[in-house]
Design a protein around this motif. Sequence first.
Motif, PDB file in Angstrom:
ATOM      1  N   ASP A 113     -19.050  18.392   8.045  1.00 46.82           N
ATOM      2  CA  ASP A 113     -17.540  18.695   8.111  1.00 46.82           C
ATOM      3  C   ASP A 113     -16.770  17.770   9.157  1.00 46.82           C
ATOM      4  O   ASP A 113     -15.811  17.404   9.347  1.00 46.82           O
ATOM      5  N   GLN A 114     -17.931  16.849   9.740  1.00 50.90           N
ATOM      6  CA  GLN A 114     -17.459  15.831  10.865  1.00 50.90           C
ATOM      7  C   GLN A 114     -16.608  14.833  10.201  1.00 50.90           C
ATOM      8  O   GLN A 114     -15.748  14.513  10.753  1.00 50.90           O
ATOM      9  N   LEU A 115     -16.857  14.431   8.975  1.00 50.43           N
ATOM     10  CA  LEU A 115     -16.090  13.143   8.438  1.00 50.43           C
ATOM     11  C   LEU A 115     -14.699  13.848   8.160  1.00 50.43           C
ATOM     12  O   LEU A 115     -13.731  12.739   8.499  1.00 50.43           O
ATOM     13  N   PHE A 116     -14.733  14.814   7.854  1.00 52.89           N
ATOM     14  CA  PHE A 116     -13.250  15.346   7.490  1.00 52.89           C
ATOM     15  C   PHE A 116     -12.628  15.334   8.864  1.00 52.89           C
ATOM     16  O   PHE A 116     -11.258  14.873   8.943  1.00 52.89           O
ATOM     17  N   PHE A 117     -12.991  15.968   9.937  1.00 52.41           N
ATOM     18  CA  PHE A 117     -12.186  16.079  11.309  1.00 52.41           C
ATOM     19  C   PHE A 117     -12.259  14.588  11.683  1.00 52.41           C
ATOM     20  O   PHE A 117     -11.200  14.117  12.391  1.00 52.41           O
ATOM     21  N   THR A 118     -13.229  13.580  11.496  1.00 51.48           N
ATOM     22  CA  THR A 118     -12.976  12.036  12.054  1.00 51.48           C
ATOM     23  C   THR A 118     -11.622  11.581  11.283  1.00 51.48           C
ATOM     24  O   THR A 118     -10.957  10.895  11.781  1.00 51.48           O
ATOM     25  N   LYS A 119     -11.647  11.860   9.931  1.00 50.53           N
ATOM     26  CA  LYS A 119     -10.366  11.242   9.244  1.00 50.53           C
ATOM     27  C   LYS A 119      -9.057  11.607   9.751  1.00 50.53           C
ATOM     28  O   LYS A 119      -8.124  11.041   9.869  1.00 50.53           O
ATOM     29  N   GLN A 120      -8.970  13.109   9.965  1.00 51.44           N
ATOM     30  CA  GLN A 120      -7.973  13.652  10.417  1.00 51.44           C
ATOM     31  C   GLN A 120      -7.316  12.942  11.858  1.00 51.44           C
ATOM     32  O   GLN A 120      -6.343  12.767  11.941  1.00 51.44           O
ATOM     33  N   THR A 121      -8.536  12.950  12.613  1.00 53.56           N
ATOM     34  CA  THR A 121      -8.345  12.424  13.968  1.00 53.56           C
ATOM     35  C   THR A 121      -7.709  10.950  13.868  1.00 53.56           C
ATOM     36  O   THR A 121      -6.836  10.440  14.528  1.00 53.56           O
ATOM     37  N   TYR A 122      -8.422  10.184  12.863  1.00 55.78           N
ATOM     38  CA  TYR A 122      -7.833   8.776  12.702  1.00 55.78           C
ATOM     39  C   TYR A 122      -6.492   8.495  12.376  1.00 55.78           C
ATOM     40  O   TYR A 122      -5.646   7.788  12.857  1.00 55.78           O
ATOM     41  N   LEU A 123      -6.096   9.568  11.508  1.00 60.50           N
ATOM     42  CA  LEU A 123      -4.641   9.801  10.846  1.00 60.50           C
ATOM     43  C   LEU A 123      -3.478  10.032  11.830  1.00 60.50           C
ATOM     44  O   LEU A 123      -2.704   9.414  12.211  1.00 60.50           O
ATOM     45  N   ALA A 124      -4.185  10.929  12.748  1.00 57.29           N
ATOM     46  CA  ALA A 124      -3.140  11.281  13.808  1.00 57.29           C
ATOM     47  C   ALA A 124      -3.180  10.476  14.899  1.00 57.29           C
ATOM     48  O   ALA A 124      -2.157  10.179  15.620  1.00 57.29           O
ATOM     49  N   LYS A 125      -4.139   9.696  15.340  1.00 53.02           N
ATOM     50  CA  LYS A 125      -4.150   8.719  16.475  1.00 53.02           C
ATOM     51  C   LYS A 125      -3.667   7.244  16.055  1.00 53.02           C
ATOM     52  O   LYS A 125      -2.904   6.781  16.837  1.00 53.02           O
ATOM     53  N   TYR A 126      -4.050   6.912  14.738  1.00 54.09           N
ATOM     54  CA  TYR A 126      -3.872   5.436  14.612  1.00 54.09           C
ATOM     55  C   TYR A 126      -2.460   5.500  13.297  1.00 54.09           C
ATOM     56  O   TYR A 126      -2.130   4.206  13.016  1.00 54.09           O
ATOM     57  N   LYS A 127      -2.276   6.525  13.123  1.00 51.33           N
ATOM     58  CA  LYS A 127      -1.066   6.627  11.960  1.00 51.33           C
ATOM     59  C   LYS A 127      -1.550   5.885  10.514  1.00 51.33           C
ATOM     60  O   LYS A 127      -0.746   5.186  10.126  1.00 51.33           O
ATOM     61  N   ARG A 128      -2.698   5.797  10.311  1.00 48.09           N
ATOM     62  CA  ARG A 128      -3.316   5.063   9.260  1.00 48.09           C
ATOM     63  C   ARG A 128      -4.470   5.973   8.523  1.00 48.09           C
ATOM     64  O   ARG A 128      -5.032   6.977   9.151  1.00 48.09           O
ATOM     65  N   ASN A 129      -4.586   5.777   7.374  1.00 50.34           N
ATOM     66  CA  ASN A 129      -5.600   6.272   6.405  1.00 50.34           C
ATOM     67  C   ASN A 129      -6.837   5.667   6.268  1.00 50.34           C
ATOM     68  O   ASN A 129      -6.811   4.319   5.974  1.00 50.34           O
ATOM     69  N   LEU A 130      -7.963   6.035   6.764  1.00 46.74           N
ATOM     70  CA  LEU A 130      -9.248   5.388   7.001  1.00 46.74           C
ATOM     71  C   LEU A 130      -9.571   5.135   5.627  1.00 46.74           C
ATOM     72  O   LEU A 130     -10.242   3.984   5.426  1.00 46.74           O
ATOM     73  N   ASP A 131      -9.581   5.911   4.594  1.00 46.75           N
ATOM     74  CA  ASP A 131     -10.190   5.443   3.071  1.00 46.75           C
ATOM     75  C   ASP A 131      -9.250   4.228   2.757  1.00 46.75           C
ATOM     76  O   ASP A 131      -9.957   3.111   2.078  1.00 46.75           O
ATOM     77  N   LYS A 132      -8.191   3.996   3.110  1.00 43.97           N
ATOM     78  CA  LYS A 132      -7.347   2.973   2.672  1.00 43.97           C
ATOM     79  C   LYS A 132      -7.624   1.708   3.486  1.00 43.97           C
ATOM     80  O   LYS A 132      -7.702   0.494   2.963  1.00 43.97           O
ATOM     81  N   ASP A 133      -7.871   1.800   4.994  1.00 45.48           N
ATOM     82  CA  ASP A 133      -8.291   0.871   5.622  1.00 45.48           C
ATOM     83  C   ASP A 133      -9.669   0.319   5.487  1.00 45.48           C
ATOM     84  O   ASP A 133     -10.030  -0.947   5.645  1.00 45.48           O
ATOM     85  N   ILE A 134     -10.566   1.008   4.636  1.00 41.78           N
ATOM     86  CA  ILE A 134     -11.862   0.634   4.332  1.00 41.78           C
ATOM     87  C   ILE A 134     -11.793  -0.112   2.906  1.00 41.78           C
ATOM     88  O   ILE A 134     -12.594  -1.075   2.732  1.00 41.78           O
ATOM     89  N   SER A 135     -10.766   0.247   1.960  1.00 41.92           N
ATOM     90  CA  SER A 135     -10.862  -0.420   0.663  1.00 41.92           C
ATOM     91  C   SER A 135     -10.550  -1.944   0.844  1.00 41.92           C
ATOM     92  O   SER A 135      -9.771  -2.164   1.649  1.00 41.92           O
ATOM     93  N   SER A 136     -10.772  -2.517  -0.284  1.00 37.35           N
ATOM     94  CA  SER A 136     -10.677  -4.115  -0.220  1.00 37.35           C
ATOM     95  C   SER A 136     -10.628  -4.388  -1.728  1.00 37.35           C
ATOM     96  O   SER A 136     -11.084  -3.894  -2.515  1.00 37.35           O
ATOM     97  N   GLU A 137      -9.820  -5.510  -2.058  1.00 33.64           N
ATOM     98  CA  GLU A 137      -9.995  -6.082  -3.336  1.00 33.64           C
ATOM     99  C   GLU A 137     -10.548  -7.685  -3.269  1.00 33.64           C
ATOM    100  O   GLU A 137      -9.865  -8.326  -2.502  1.00 33.64           O
ATOM    101  N   PRO A 138     -11.567  -7.939  -3.900  1.00 34.67           N
ATOM    102  CA  PRO A 138     -12.308  -6.953  -4.953  1.00 34.67           C
ATOM    103  C   PRO A 138     -13.265  -5.933  -3.819  1.00 34.67           C
ATOM    104  O   PRO A 138     -13.244  -6.308  -2.778  1.00 34.67           O
ATOM    105  N   SER A 139     -13.335  -4.784  -4.502  1.00 31.32           N
ATOM    106  CA  SER A 139     -14.170  -3.939  -3.598  1.00 31.32           C
ATOM    107  C   SER A 139     -15.608  -4.364  -3.167  1.00 31.32           C
ATOM    108  O   SER A 139     -16.193  -5.039  -3.932  1.00 31.32           O
TER     109      SER A 139
END
Length: 316
Positions: A113-139
């Motif tokens: 469950d640690q990744l879930f809480f990390t993503k929640q904390t990331y969103l709350a602290k930085y107002k950003r979505n971790l999955d979107k910040d990791i994504s790139s084009e081309p992937s």
Amino acid sequence: MDFNSSSTECEKSCREIHGSWNELSCLGAALAHRTRSERRQIKGMYRTLFQDDLVERLHGAYMSNPKNEMYKMLYIWMLDPAERDAMLARDATAQSLIDYQTLVEIYTRKKSDQLFFTKQTYLAKYKRNLDKDISSEPSHPFQRILAALATSRQSHQDNTSHHIAKCDAKRLHEVGRGSTGGIDESVILEIISKRSIPQLRLALISYKHIYGCEYIKTLKGNCGEFEQSLRLALKCIYTPAKYYSKILNTCIEGTTVDKKTLSRIIIGSEDVGMGEVKQQYEKKYGKKLKDAICDRIPVGDYRDFVVALITGPVSA
């Protein structure tokens, strides 16, 4: 000393920390040997006694001294796991080239469950979505592997099955090389996305038992970007203590000591088990981790704190 039986000891530690604020050696000595539970109690007691947030004070000290790795390490050490990983993830994604290695370490932590809480904390602290910040084009291959790991963490529990592990091992063996000359990426990502970290580890153990060699080693001859990325991710999953010990050696034995990475790996080793990391280091490199650090890092507060972290009783 376990604080569970005595709030007096916790209060004493808080007063020592408060009274020695400008003495890094004293701060390090007061905090290095504390378990995660004790550090949490210290933060609560400190706020009660001094109406101040200990972590925020450490953060302020670090921001005022950004080149002092000791302040940063103290700050990270006192964060809860989700806060720590959110901060490390933001550092990794904010770079011009994303630091995928740090992200892989975060996405393969022991607790499901640690990744879930990390993503929640990331969103709350930085107002950003971790999955979107990791994504790139081309992937990037790492991005696709991380996405598969994230899917696994959302859907599956840590219960393991030897039958499933054997089936996955045989499937890994059977897919072999895909039509492009590399392994069949789609099959690998499907397996990762449908299995928990413990289940993936068991599949890799089963592979070695059935075929007499480690699956990771079969990827070594492949020079493709996906295969290289997969090898690193699977090392974190299959033998995390061995992985951490190797990165520590790289940090220590370089032309200059990489304190930033060393700090991240030392603190991250708490999740793996520092005892196991030290055993792996000594087994592979023929010397104790403490001795290697003392040989390469000059005498000072930073070295004392690192040594205290690797020799002290570190547990949750």
